[in-house]
Design a protein around this motif. Structure first.
Motif, short mmCIF file in Angstrom:
data_model
loop_
_atom_site.label_atom_id
_atom_site.label_comp_id
_atom_site.label_asym_id
_atom_site.label_seq_id
_atom_site.Cartn_x
_atom_site.Cartn_y
_atom_site.Cartn_z
N ILE A 8 0.84 -1.20 0.00
CA ILE A 8 0.00 0.00 0.00
C ILE A 8 0.87 1.24 0.00
N LEU A 9 0.69 2.09 -0.99
CA LEU A 9 1.35 3.38 -1.04
C LEU A 9 0.40 4.43 -0.48
N GLY A 10 0.92 5.30 0.39
CA GLY A 10 0.05 6.28 1.05
C GLY A 10 -0.68 5.68 2.23
N GLY A 11 -0.03 4.76 2.93
CA GLY A 11 -0.70 3.99 3.96
C GLY A 11 -1.08 4.74 5.22
N THR A 12 -0.53 5.94 5.43
CA THR A 12 -0.93 6.70 6.61
C THR A 12 -1.85 7.86 6.23
N GLY A 13 -2.28 7.90 4.96
CA GLY A 13 -3.17 8.95 4.50
C GLY A 13 -4.62 8.68 4.83
N TYR A 14 -5.47 9.58 4.41
CA TYR A 14 -6.90 9.54 4.71
C TYR A 14 -7.53 8.25 4.20
N VAL A 15 -7.31 7.95 2.92
CA VAL A 15 -7.86 6.72 2.35
C VAL A 15 -6.99 5.52 2.68
N GLY A 16 -5.68 5.65 2.49
CA GLY A 16 -4.78 4.52 2.70
C GLY A 16 -4.82 3.97 4.11
N GLY A 17 -4.87 4.85 5.10
CA GLY A 17 -4.94 4.39 6.48
C GLY A 17 -6.22 3.65 6.78
N THR A 18 -7.32 4.13 6.21
CA THR A 18 -8.60 3.45 6.40
C THR A 18 -8.58 2.06 5.77
N VAL A 19 -7.96 1.96 4.59
CA VAL A 19 -7.85 0.66 3.91
C VAL A 19 -7.00 -0.30 4.75
N ILE A 20 -5.90 0.18 5.29
CA ILE A 20 -5.04 -0.68 6.11
C ILE A 20 -5.82 -1.24 7.29
N VAL A 21 -6.53 -0.38 7.99
CA VAL A 21 -7.28 -0.83 9.17
C VAL A 21 -8.33 -1.87 8.77
#
Length: 337
Positions: A8-21
């Motif tokens: 995942i690129l952008g994993g701490t961003g608004y969308v990326g962090g939500t996807v990770i969780v």
């Protein structure tokens, strides 16, 4: 679904962090998150999320990206929908992987709905409604549209046969990301649309106003609904169309920008019957360079329907009433700040 290695690129961003969780909740996939901030990378590692590996770097760090791509089954790119250089680096790594293994990698790329915007400048609501199944019409989008150059890079990689590409196009994203990453201060909301409208109405002492009067229509979607669309695609890779037919529009609400301004005024206790247009002086004040580039984006119509995701089983759950409550929440927090 068998366990996958997801990069995942952008994993701490608004969308990326939500996807990770949301992926971590499933507990069956290995995740590698590219994080450009050393501080955030250390904070993420400190959470000790067993199946999450943190890699420090940016989208243009070729060696770092290449190393992650070679191990990935799935790539989810939430980094920057206009990052031409970073996308070239990512696709170069995908091509190298294919040349070495003859295996395609799956790339889910998050773009933006401004790619469809017109030149209404807030003065009218368009009757044109796009659909993500109308591939012939989408193919005619010129490269001058926002985000389009990067989208074309991704589509070309699919055409050349070394990735299977899925392009997710969300509307204006809103909603509070309330999860273990946000609670640790790693992920922050970047719901730019509602926040800017709120700032402008507050600056005008509660008078609702928008560019051109705010008659233009946009789709809006909660950040959690964007994440669930991405996971729906992930769950249906065997049947989900990719490449030229692999557009997935994320939308669940359609409103004018003037409506948002009216809601802010309402929750400031200063409702007006009509939303007025910004004066030229107000546009210059609220959108100084480089933010002046946002004016034609926010003032254009962008109307579409997300047919493909729904056909796969995606069911967005946040509606217009929820958006109004979120505008009320943001307005109150801004006034109290």
């Amino acid at each position: 679904m068998a366990p996958l290695n997801i990069f995942i690129l952008g994993g701490t961003g608004y969308v990326g962090g939500t996807v990770i969780v949301d992926i971590l909740k499933r507990g069956n996939h290995e995740i590698t998150a590219l994080v450009r901030s050393k501080e955030k990378a250390l904070a993420l590692e400190a959470l000790k999320l067993g199946s999450l590996n943190v890699v420090l770097g940016t989208a243009t760090d070729a060696a770092v990206v290449d190393s992650c791509v070679q191990e990935a089954d799935i790539i989810i790119d939430t980094y920057d929908s206009d990052n031409v250089e970073g996308t070239a680096v990512l696709l170069g790594a995908c091509k190298k992987r294919f040349d070495n293994t003859k295996e395609k990698v799956t790339l889910i790329h998050v773009s933006g709905c401004a790619v469809l915007k017109d030149e209404a400048m807030g003065k009218f609501a368009s009757e044109t409604i796009w659909d993500d199944t109308d591939v012939d019409k989408l193919a005619q989008l010129p490269p001058t549209q926002p985000h389009r150059v990067v989208d074309l890079q991704v589509l070309e990689a699919d055409t050349e046969g070394y990735v299977n590409s899925y392009i997710v196009i969300p509307g204006a994203i809103y909603g509070h990301a309330d999860n273990l990453l946000s609670q640790a201060g790693i992920q922050r909301d970047t719901d730019l649309g509602p926040r800017m409208v709120i700032d402008h109405v507050i600056a005008l002492a509660g008078t609702p106003a928008a560019i051109g009067g705010g008659f233009n229509l946009w789709p809006w979607v909660h950040v959690e609904d964007v994440s669930t669309l991405i996971l729906t695609i992930l769950d249906n890779l065997e049947s989900a169309p990719h490449g030229r037919e692999g557009y997935y529009f994320a939308e669940n609400i359609e409103i004018t920008w003037g409506w948002v301004a009216a809601m802010v005024a309402k929750y400031m206790g200063t409702p007006f019957a009509d939303v007025r247009a910004f004066t030229k002086e107000e546009v210059a004040r609220f959108f100084p360079p480089p933010n002046d580039a946002l004016v034609p984006l926010m003032a254009g119509n962008c109307r579409y329907r997300g047919t493909r995701g729904r056909a796969l089983g995606w069911t967005p759950k946040y509606d217009k009433d929820h958006l109004e409550r979120d505008v009320a929440r943001l307005t109150a927090s801004k006034i109290q700040a």
